[in-house]
Design a protein around this motif. Sequence first.
Motif, PDB file in Angstrom:
ATOM      1  N   SER A  32       6.760  -6.247  -1.452  1.00 28.71           N
ATOM      2  CA  SER A  32       6.209  -6.295  -0.094  1.00 28.71           C
ATOM      3  C   SER A  32       5.314  -5.121   0.324  1.00 28.71           C
ATOM      4  CB  SER A  32       7.590  -6.042   0.906  1.00 28.71           C
ATOM      5  OG  SER A  32       8.104  -4.908   0.741  1.00 28.71           O
ATOM      6  N   GLU A  33       5.270  -3.999  -0.716  1.00 32.82           N
ATOM      7  CA  GLU A  33       4.395  -2.953  -0.728  1.00 32.82           C
ATOM      8  C   GLU A  33       2.945  -3.325  -1.296  1.00 32.82           C
ATOM      9  OE1 GLU A  33       4.924   0.195   0.544  1.00 32.82           O
ATOM     10  OE2 GLU A  33       6.914  -0.224   1.176  1.00 32.82           O
ATOM     11  N   GLY A  34       1.962  -3.117  -0.778  1.00 35.05           N
ATOM     12  CA  GLY A  34       0.755  -3.257  -1.529  1.00 35.05           C
ATOM     13  C   GLY A  34       0.541  -2.278  -2.407  1.00 35.05           C
ATOM     14  N   ALA A  35       1.421  -1.374  -2.430  1.00 32.93           N
ATOM     15  CA  ALA A  35       1.091  -0.136  -3.431  1.00 32.93           C
ATOM     16  C   ALA A  35       1.492  -0.604  -4.986  1.00 32.93           C
ATOM     17  CB  ALA A  35       1.864   0.835  -2.960  1.00 32.93           C
ATOM     18  N   TYR A  36       2.750  -1.440  -4.765  1.00 35.58           N
ATOM     19  CA  TYR A  36       3.117  -1.896  -6.277  1.00 35.58           C
ATOM     20  C   TYR A  36       2.029  -2.715  -6.768  1.00 35.58           C
ATOM     21  CZ  TYR A  36       6.186  -4.485  -9.439  1.00 35.58           C
ATOM     22  OH  TYR A  36       6.836  -4.960 -10.897  1.00 35.58           O
ATOM     23  N   LYS A  37       1.607  -3.798  -6.005  1.00 31.81           N
ATOM     24  CA  LYS A  37       0.533  -4.588  -6.757  1.00 31.81           C
ATOM     25  C   LYS A  37      -0.674  -3.709  -7.189  1.00 31.81           C
ATOM     26  CE  LYS A  37      -2.168  -8.706  -5.911  1.00 31.81           C
ATOM     27  NZ  LYS A  37      -2.585  -9.585  -4.504  1.00 31.81           N
TER      28      LYS A  37
END
Length: 489
Positions: free
Chosen positions: A467-472
């Motif tokens: 759900s976090e853009g950071a992970y992707k």
Amino acid sequence: MKFWKKALFSAMAVSGVVLAACGSLTGDKKEASQTKDGLTNILMYQIGEPPKNFDTLMENANKIIEKETGAHLEIKYIGWGDYGDKMAIINSSGENYDIAFAHNYVLNAQKGTYTDLTDLIKTTGKELYDELDPAYIKGNLVDGKLYAVPVIQNVANQQMLSFNKELVEKYNMDISKVNSYEDLEPLLATIKEKEPNITPMAYTKGTKVSDNVDYILGDLLPFVVDLDGDHTKIVNQFEVDHYKEHLRTIHKYYKAGYIPADSATSDVNFDLATPNWFVRKETQGPADFGDSLLTTVAGYPIVSRPLTDAYKTSGSTQSANFVISSSSKNTEKALEVLVLLNTNKELLNGLVFGPEGVNWEKDPSGENRIKLLDGYANDTRMSAWNTGNNNLLYITDKVSDADIAQSKSVLESAKESPALGFSFNTQPVKSEITSIQNIMNQYNASIHTGTVDPDVAIPELMERLNSEGAYKKVMEEMQKQYDAFLADK
């Protein structure tokens, strides 16, 4: 590095993108200093606690160092729990120190904290450089440059399940068939039933489940190369099937009472010297000569079984790096001292084994053999793994010929990780890594200690991450850099 220390250090060495506060420590921006005898004073920061006979050890050591280099070595220790934070403050303050045990090696090298030794180590450090296993060079190159003087010790290592041998023999257990976490169940059940004062599995909140994976940013972040799978992909360890199976097993053991109920939150460690446990996870490599080192440190017999294969990884080659500060006024002299620590047999053995005649004596049965005396104790010597070249160390009477043969076999059979030498540049995703770390801090201990059901917690964790853009963004950046690394090999 042994697990009770590794657990503490891994918490400091993930990505270094957050600078934590640590009291009133400030840097000392002094100029290069000399002793009253006109010698160059070399200041080194070391991790851990000083031996109780530290002054004696250093007095003996400096007799050799001063004679050979014209320098005086001053070592200041910083405890395991404080080292990362305090070195971050020291480095950011611009303090003029010379040598340090490396913390966040790759990140600090990229930031310019350490001196580039690429050329100097081939001249001033040639005697040591020529002895380094090529894996040490590959594993410590950062953007094509070498910033570390690695301690030659366990260039390859593997995770082991280490047992209290007295309990194994007491209950006539056959551990030769133990090859995984799953094989432990009948042994743990026996201890749980018959030894109420013994903890079946020594577990703390820093203990991690081990498998054949290579961590890209330390074991507090989930990015790995699956060494039993596709070597070309960065994956999340919690999505690797064989890894998840081990987590299910640990959860089963937790529910059965084999693991301490408060392991996810307790700061209590299981002291190796206190035989109040049955099995624990340890890191071993060729320099440990099988179980001889563990047995010597513990003071009672320990026997181990391999939990993972032996690999040469960036982690193993960076496990004991010394670096020279870019603020040092004594770069070449500091390197001379480091080289001497790794090439002078008398100097190194005097530090690692303590004073001759008190801690040990020569064993006439072998040229490189010594006998340990009553004065030998862990607090009367420096540790071998992070002091100097282990190839120079005497072999004690605790090491058998079989131990030596096993050491050679492990080294010869060790494989290089396909990710050896890959140094992820975190700068493009620094803030994103911080976000991911904050999420992982909420899950790591509970999942790894078996406190929660992984079939419930892992989907919840992955939902949070996805759900976090950071992970992707981090995963894509890491794969892009890894693809480029593989293409250049």
